[in-house]
Write a protein that holds these residues in place. Sequence first.
Motif, PDB file in Angstrom:
ATOM      1  N   MET A  96      22.671  19.738  64.991  1.00 22.20           N
ATOM      2  CA  MET A  96      22.252  20.695  66.022  1.00 22.20           C
ATOM      3  C   MET A  96      23.102  21.951  65.906  1.00 22.20           C
ATOM      4  N   ASP A  97      24.431  21.759  65.854  1.00 20.74           N
ATOM      5  CA  ASP A  97      25.354  22.820  65.468  1.00 20.74           C
ATOM      6  C   ASP A  97      26.631  22.141  64.985  1.00 20.74           C
ATOM      7  N   ILE A  98      27.315  22.783  64.054  1.00 16.50           N
ATOM      8  CA  ILE A  98      28.539  22.223  63.491  1.00 16.50           C
ATOM      9  C   ILE A  98      29.723  22.745  64.288  1.00 16.50           C
ATOM     10  N   ARG A  99      30.543  21.823  64.786  1.00 18.73           N
ATOM     11  CA  ARG A  99      31.694  22.197  65.596  1.00 18.73           C
ATOM     12  C   ARG A  99      32.981  21.829  64.868  1.00 18.73           C
ATOM     13  N   THR A 100      33.535  22.792  64.155  1.00 19.41           N
ATOM     14  CA  THR A 100      34.780  22.584  63.412  1.00 19.41           C
ATOM     15  C   THR A 100      35.813  23.571  63.945  1.00 19.41           C
ATOM     16  N   TYR A 101      36.496  23.172  65.000  1.00 19.87           N
ATOM     17  CA  TYR A 101      37.441  24.058  65.650  1.00 19.87           C
ATOM     18  C   TYR A 101      38.752  24.122  64.881  1.00 19.87           C
ATOM     19  N   ASP A 102      39.515  25.187  65.166  1.00 16.13           N
ATOM     20  CA  ASP A 102      40.874  25.323  64.654  1.00 16.13           C
ATOM     21  C   ASP A 102      40.886  25.259  63.125  1.00 16.13           C
ATOM     22  N   ARG A 103      41.816  24.520  62.543  1.00 17.09           N
ATOM     23  CA  ARG A 103      41.994  24.481  61.092  1.00 17.09           C
ATOM     24  C   ARG A 103      40.896  23.698  60.376  1.00 17.09           C
ATOM     25  N   TYR A 104      40.040  23.018  61.109  1.00 21.01           N
ATOM     26  CA  TYR A 104      39.032  22.176  60.468  1.00 21.01           C
ATOM     27  C   TYR A 104      37.871  22.973  59.874  1.00 21.01           C
ATOM     28  N   GLU A 105      37.880  24.272  60.074  1.00 23.43           N
ATOM     29  CA  GLU A 105      36.846  25.101  59.453  1.00 23.43           C
ATOM     30  C   GLU A 105      36.854  24.943  57.936  1.00 23.43           C
ATOM     31  N   ARG A 106      38.024  24.625  57.389  1.00 23.58           N
ATOM     32  CA  ARG A 106      38.108  24.468  55.932  1.00 23.58           C
ATOM     33  C   ARG A 106      37.254  23.306  55.441  1.00 23.58           C
ATOM     34  N   TYR A 107      37.071  22.267  56.266  1.00 24.15           N
ATOM     35  CA  TYR A 107      36.219  21.152  55.864  1.00 24.15           C
ATOM     36  C   TYR A 107      34.779  21.631  55.675  1.00 24.15           C
ATOM     37  N   TYR A 108      34.336  22.495  56.580  1.00 22.22           N
ATOM     38  CA  TYR A 108      32.978  23.031  56.487  1.00 22.22           C
ATOM     39  C   TYR A 108      32.840  23.926  55.259  1.00 22.22           C
ATOM     40  N   ARG A 109      33.823  24.788  55.030  1.00 24.26           N
ATOM     41  CA  ARG A 109      33.764  25.684  53.870  1.00 24.26           C
ATOM     42  C   ARG A 109      33.800  24.880  52.565  1.00 24.26           C
ATOM     43  N   ASP A 110      34.665  23.878  52.515  1.00 26.58           N
ATOM     44  CA  ASP A 110      34.742  23.044  51.313  1.00 26.58           C
ATOM     45  C   ASP A 110      33.422  22.313  51.065  1.00 26.58           C
ATOM     46  N   ALA A 111      32.798  21.850  52.150  1.00 25.18           N
ATOM     47  CA  ALA A 111      31.527  21.148  52.007  1.00 25.18           C
ATOM     48  C   ALA A 111      30.447  22.071  51.461  1.00 25.18           C
TER      49      ALA A 111
END
Length: 416
Positions: A282-297
């Motif tokens: 529905m929407d991806i919620r990667t707060y704080d430093r976890y944005e890198r997981y989304y970028r890496d994916a």
Amino acid sequence: MSNPVLIIGAGVAGLTAAVELADSGIKTILIERQETVGGNALDLYKAFPTDDCFYCFEGNRWRPGIRKCFYRSALTDQPNITLRMNSEVDEISGTPGKFTVKLNVGPEYVNPKKCTMCGLCIEKSKAFRLISPQCQPQAVVYNPEREDDGARQAEEDCPTKAINLDAQPTEETVQISDIIIATGYHEMQPVNVDEYSYGKHPNIITQLELAKIIDPNGESSGALVKPSDGKPAKQVMMVQCVGSRDENYYPFCSKICCIFALKHANILTQEREDVRVSVVYMDIRTYDRYERYYRDARNSGVEFIRGRVSLIQSNEDDTLDITVYDSLLNKYLKFKVDLFVLSSALEPPDGTNKLIETLGLRSASGFVGIADPASENEVVVGDHVYACGTALGPAEVPESVTQARAVVSKILQSRK
């Protein structure tokens, strides 16, 4: 001398509180209903945000180089910690600061102080198993429901006489000054969410079940395989918010599900060969430093589809045909996958409501609620009663550690 502190739950938060209280000279009784400590972290394989072995947690949110390894902390040898495994709280009475707690302590079939984990009992009977090479206590465990002829032989042949198959449960009454609730969470088993067919097909699994499959210490030695036939899985689809943000189940966001799924998506695409992963969200919620997981994916080729799963059909070869409505493209898409992974809601574990009622605490969506929501004392849930980690609601590992330390600080201050 003050009475000891009772900690209910030996997961990340409970272990942190127990070790730090004990190191500060405070007697601590740590109880756990399972046969080994670690809680849900035992099944994580890699724990974010550091991707370490789950026993090696990040010690401080802002100093990621610091680690606390519970495996090497001599938990069971700390003289200020009394560890009670396979145990639960039966009754709580008395007054704050002077609680009387009755414990139901399960039978100790294998004495952890005598067990050398030689493996003889495991060879003789399927009733014995080693949960993890790094389990605490360091001992094999016994399941009486799987008792066979080899179990009695193992008891007789055990070189250290650590096995007692006739062990019985006991009751223990203790006087307690403070109670720390660190009961953790339970991953929702979405058997009642009909649209996802969980429980009807073996290749429809949850994220924790996927973690067990890709764990090198698991049955498949870390190979990504289909539960139905043990053959390699190459096409994986994940779907977010199963039971979360849903008025029919749990209206709250489970907070860490997106990161949990992205961690697994990255492992599959970066550490396994020829595996393709798609994520329906529905929407991806990667707060704080976890944005890198989304970028890496994204960089690893993970496909993201904003929409909803509308149809699941099984095939004779155990694959699944998934129809997804893509809300950005305004069209239906069809996929053929080997594994369909559900990011399920995190829910309070069994017994939470009873604990809340017994101690007269607030409830927050079924989890333990803080005593005064307007205050900054987020770990204080009652008079001489504290909570930390996912007992308060979905939380990440560093957050659970920080809350446990906050509880320790409150208790130490009260004893000055």
